[in-house]
Scaffold this motif. Structure first.
Motif, PDB file in Angstrom:
ATOM      1  N   MET A  82       0.846  -1.183   0.000  1.00  0.00           N
ATOM      2  CA  MET A  82       0.000   0.000   0.000  1.00  0.00           C
ATOM      3  C   MET A  82       0.886   1.238   0.000  1.00  0.00           C
ATOM      4  O   MET A  82       1.608   1.494   0.973  1.00  0.00           O
ATOM      5  N   ASN A  83       0.833   1.988  -1.081  1.00  0.00           N
ATOM      6  CA  ASN A  83       1.599   3.215  -1.224  1.00  0.00           C
ATOM      7  C   ASN A  83       0.658   4.407  -1.324  1.00  0.00           C
ATOM      8  O   ASN A  83      -0.529   4.255  -1.598  1.00  0.00           O
ATOM      9  N   SER A  84       1.212   5.586  -1.119  1.00  0.00           N
ATOM     10  CA  SER A  84       0.440   6.831  -1.209  1.00  0.00           C
ATOM     11  C   SER A  84      -0.847   6.744  -0.408  1.00  0.00           C
ATOM     12  O   SER A  84      -1.932   7.090  -0.879  1.00  0.00           O
ATOM     13  N   LEU A  85      -0.726   6.299   0.823  1.00  0.00           N
ATOM     14  CA  LEU A  85      -1.895   6.062   1.652  1.00  0.00           C
ATOM     15  C   LEU A  85      -2.633   7.356   1.971  1.00  0.00           C
ATOM     16  O   LEU A  85      -2.018   8.406   2.172  1.00  0.00           O
ATOM     17  N   LYS A  86      -3.953   7.246   2.020  1.00  0.00           N
ATOM     18  CA  LYS A  86      -4.840   8.353   2.308  1.00  0.00           C
ATOM     19  C   LYS A  86      -5.625   8.065   3.575  1.00  0.00           C
ATOM     20  O   LYS A  86      -5.812   6.902   3.938  1.00  0.00           O
ATOM     21  N   PRO A  87      -6.112   9.103   4.249  1.00  0.00           N
ATOM     22  CA  PRO A  87      -6.926   8.857   5.452  1.00  0.00           C
ATOM     23  C   PRO A  87      -8.118   7.950   5.187  1.00  0.00           C
ATOM     24  O   PRO A  87      -8.495   7.170   6.072  1.00  0.00           O
ATOM     25  N   GLU A  88      -8.708   8.016   4.009  1.00  0.00           N
ATOM     26  CA  GLU A  88      -9.845   7.170   3.689  1.00  0.00           C
ATOM     27  C   GLU A  88      -9.481   5.699   3.524  1.00  0.00           C
ATOM     28  O   GLU A  88     -10.365   4.854   3.392  1.00  0.00           O
ATOM     29  N   ASP A  89      -8.188   5.380   3.521  1.00  0.00           N
ATOM     30  CA  ASP A  89      -7.752   3.991   3.516  1.00  0.00           C
ATOM     31  C   ASP A  89      -7.809   3.365   4.906  1.00  0.00           C
ATOM     32  O   ASP A  89      -7.595   2.155   5.038  1.00  0.00           O
ATOM     33  N   THR A  90      -8.054   4.169   5.919  1.00  0.00           N
ATOM     34  CA  THR A  90      -8.127   3.665   7.283  1.00  0.00           C
ATOM     35  C   THR A  90      -9.242   2.636   7.407  1.00  0.00           C
ATOM     36  O   THR A  90     -10.394   2.916   7.077  1.00  0.00           O
ATOM     37  N   ALA A  91      -8.905   1.449   7.874  1.00  0.00           N
ATOM     38  CA  ALA A  91      -9.869   0.362   7.979  1.00  0.00           C
ATOM     39  C   ALA A  91      -9.195  -0.843   8.614  1.00  0.00           C
ATOM     40  O   ALA A  91      -7.971  -0.875   8.786  1.00  0.00           O
ATOM     41  N   VAL A  92     -10.009  -1.826   8.950  1.00  0.00           N
ATOM     42  CA  VAL A  92      -9.499  -3.143   9.291  1.00  0.00           C
ATOM     43  C   VAL A  92      -9.402  -3.935   7.994  1.00  0.00           C
ATOM     44  O   VAL A  92     -10.386  -4.062   7.259  1.00  0.00           O
ATOM     45  N   TYR A  93      -8.233  -4.462   7.721  1.00  0.00           N
ATOM     46  CA  TYR A  93      -7.991  -5.215   6.496  1.00  0.00           C
ATOM     47  C   TYR A  93      -7.987  -6.705   6.812  1.00  0.00           C
ATOM     48  O   TYR A  93      -7.295  -7.158   7.722  1.00  0.00           O
ATOM     49  N   HIS A  94      -8.764  -7.460   6.044  1.00  0.00           N
ATOM     50  CA  HIS A  94      -8.909  -8.900   6.240  1.00  0.00           C
ATOM     51  C   HIS A  94      -8.431  -9.649   5.013  1.00  0.00           C
ATOM     52  O   HIS A  94      -8.754  -9.284   3.881  1.00  0.00           O
ATOM     53  N   CYS A  95      -7.700 -10.720   5.246  1.00  0.00           N
ATOM     54  CA  CYS A  95      -7.283 -11.627   4.195  1.00  0.00           C
ATOM     55  C   CYS A  95      -8.345 -12.697   3.988  1.00  0.00           C
ATOM     56  O   CYS A  95      -8.966 -13.171   4.948  1.00  0.00           O
ATOM     57  N   ASN A  96      -8.566 -13.072   2.733  1.00  0.00           N
ATOM     58  CA  ASN A  96      -9.566 -14.069   2.373  1.00  0.00           C
ATOM     59  C   ASN A  96      -8.943 -15.101   1.447  1.00  0.00           C
ATOM     60  O   ASN A  96      -8.181 -14.754   0.544  1.00  0.00           O
ATOM     61  N   LEU A  97      -9.286 -16.357   1.674  1.00  0.00           N
ATOM     62  CA  LEU A  97      -8.823 -17.464   0.843  1.00  0.00           C
ATOM     63  C   LEU A  97     -10.022 -18.276   0.381  1.00  0.00           C
ATOM     64  O   LEU A  97     -10.860 -18.654   1.193  1.00  0.00           O
ATOM     65  N   ARG A  98     -10.096 -18.557  -0.904  1.00  0.00           N
ATOM     66  CA  ARG A  98     -11.118 -19.434  -1.471  1.00  0.00           C
ATOM     67  C   ARG A  98     -10.437 -20.574  -2.202  1.00  0.00           C
ATOM     68  O   ARG A  98      -9.468 -20.369  -2.925  1.00  0.00           O
ATOM     69  N   LEU A  99     -10.968 -21.796  -2.010  1.00  0.00           N
ATOM     70  CA  LEU A  99     -10.390 -22.954  -2.659  1.00  0.00           C
ATOM     71  C   LEU A  99     -11.473 -23.965  -3.027  1.00  0.00           C
ATOM     72  O   LEU A  99     -12.631 -23.829  -2.652  1.00  0.00           O
ATOM     73  N   GLY A 100     -11.061 -24.985  -3.769  1.00  0.00           N
ATOM     74  CA  GLY A 100     -11.974 -25.978  -4.300  1.00  0.00           C
ATOM     75  C   GLY A 100     -12.232 -25.738  -5.774  1.00  0.00           C
ATOM     76  O   GLY A 100     -11.901 -24.675  -6.318  1.00  0.00           O
ATOM     77  N   MET A 101     -12.850 -26.730  -6.400  1.00  0.00           N
ATOM     78  CA  MET A 101     -13.089 -26.641  -7.831  1.00  0.00           C
ATOM     79  C   MET A 101     -13.896 -25.407  -8.216  1.00  0.00           C
ATOM     80  O   MET A 101     -13.621 -24.768  -9.226  1.00  0.00           O
ATOM     81  N   GLY A 102     -14.889 -25.096  -7.413  1.00  0.00           N
ATOM     82  CA  GLY A 102     -15.685 -23.907  -7.644  1.00  0.00           C
ATOM     83  C   GLY A 102     -15.359 -22.779  -6.696  1.00  0.00           C
ATOM     84  O   GLY A 102     -16.164 -21.847  -6.551  1.00  0.00           O
ATOM     85  N   LEU A 103     -14.177 -22.855  -6.050  1.00  0.00           N
ATOM     86  CA  LEU A 103     -13.769 -21.877  -5.033  1.00  0.00           C
ATOM     87  C   LEU A 103     -14.871 -21.707  -3.997  1.00  0.00           C
ATOM     88  O   LEU A 103     -15.165 -20.589  -3.553  1.00  0.00           O
ATOM     89  N   GLN A 104     -15.471 -22.821  -3.596  1.00  0.00           N
ATOM     90  CA  GLN A 104     -16.635 -22.789  -2.722  1.00  0.00           C
ATOM     91  C   GLN A 104     -16.286 -22.770  -1.240  1.00  0.00           C
ATOM     92  O   GLN A 104     -17.162 -22.481  -0.412  1.00  0.00           O
ATOM     93  N   THR A 105     -15.051 -23.090  -0.895  1.00  0.00           N
ATOM     94  CA  THR A 105     -14.623 -23.099   0.496  1.00  0.00           C
ATOM     95  C   THR A 105     -13.892 -21.810   0.803  1.00  0.00           C
ATOM     96  O   THR A 105     -12.995 -21.406   0.046  1.00  0.00           O
ATOM     97  N   GLU A 106     -14.249 -21.176   1.905  1.00  0.00           N
ATOM     98  CA  GLU A 106     -13.757 -19.837   2.219  1.00  0.00           C
ATOM     99  C   GLU A 106     -13.164 -19.786   3.623  1.00  0.00           C
ATOM    100  O   GLU A 106     -13.718 -20.346   4.570  1.00  0.00           O
ATOM    101  N   TYR A 107     -12.040 -19.075   3.755  1.00  0.00           N
ATOM    102  CA  TYR A 107     -11.395 -18.838   5.032  1.00  0.00           C
ATOM    103  C   TYR A 107     -11.066 -17.360   5.159  1.00  0.00           C
ATOM    104  O   TYR A 107     -10.811 -16.670   4.164  1.00  0.00           O
ATOM    105  N   TRP A 108     -11.046 -16.892   6.404  1.00  0.00           N
ATOM    106  CA  TRP A 108     -10.765 -15.492   6.699  1.00  0.00           C
ATOM    107  C   TRP A 108      -9.671 -15.369   7.737  1.00  0.00           C
ATOM    108  O   TRP A 108      -9.567 -16.186   8.656  1.00  0.00           O
TER     109      TRP A 108
END
Length: 118
Positions: A82-108
């Motif tokens: 993340m470069n040139s950060l702005k105040p509006e970028d302030t947030a909680v950032y979450h990582c997400n992973l999807r897997l399976g043939m249809g990407l049907q399984t989700e992790y956070w």
């Protein structure tokens, strides 16, 4: 079985940079997709960027040209530069992973706080 551990958040001044990391552990199929989401107080959760196993990427218009998503398949880790950060970028950032043939399984991930302020 699958866990996501995030790091790299913190306090930064406007115009500064941060690099978020999300390390996935467990059995990760080669066909998968990872993403970064963010949610600010009083706002809906927003998709920031996505990346596939082949490193095909998409980023939201709000961060295009400033944020870069990448991954290290050997480490099962996804990054958000993340470069040139702005105040509006302030947030909680979450990582997400999807897997399976249809990407049907989700992790956070647990989320990491990014605060952009003078």
């Amino acid at each position: 079985q699958v866990q996501l551990v995030e790091s790299g958040g913190g306090l930064v001044q406007p115009g500064g940079s941060l690099r978020l990391s999300c390390a996935a552990s467990g059995s990760i199929p080669s066909f998968n997709a990872m993403a970064w989401y963010r949610q600010a107080p009083g706002k809906q959760r927003e998709l920031v960027a996505t990346i596939t196993s082949r490193s095909n990427t998409n980023v939201a218009d709000s961060v295009k040209g400033r944020f870069t998503i990448s991954r290290d398949n050997a480490k099962n880790t996804v990054y958000l530069q993340m470069n040139s950060l702005k105040p509006e970028d302030t947030a909680v950032y979450h990582c997400n992973l999807r897997l399976g043939m249809g990407l049907q399984t989700e992790y956070w991930g647990q989320g990491t706080q990014v605060t952009v302020s003078s």
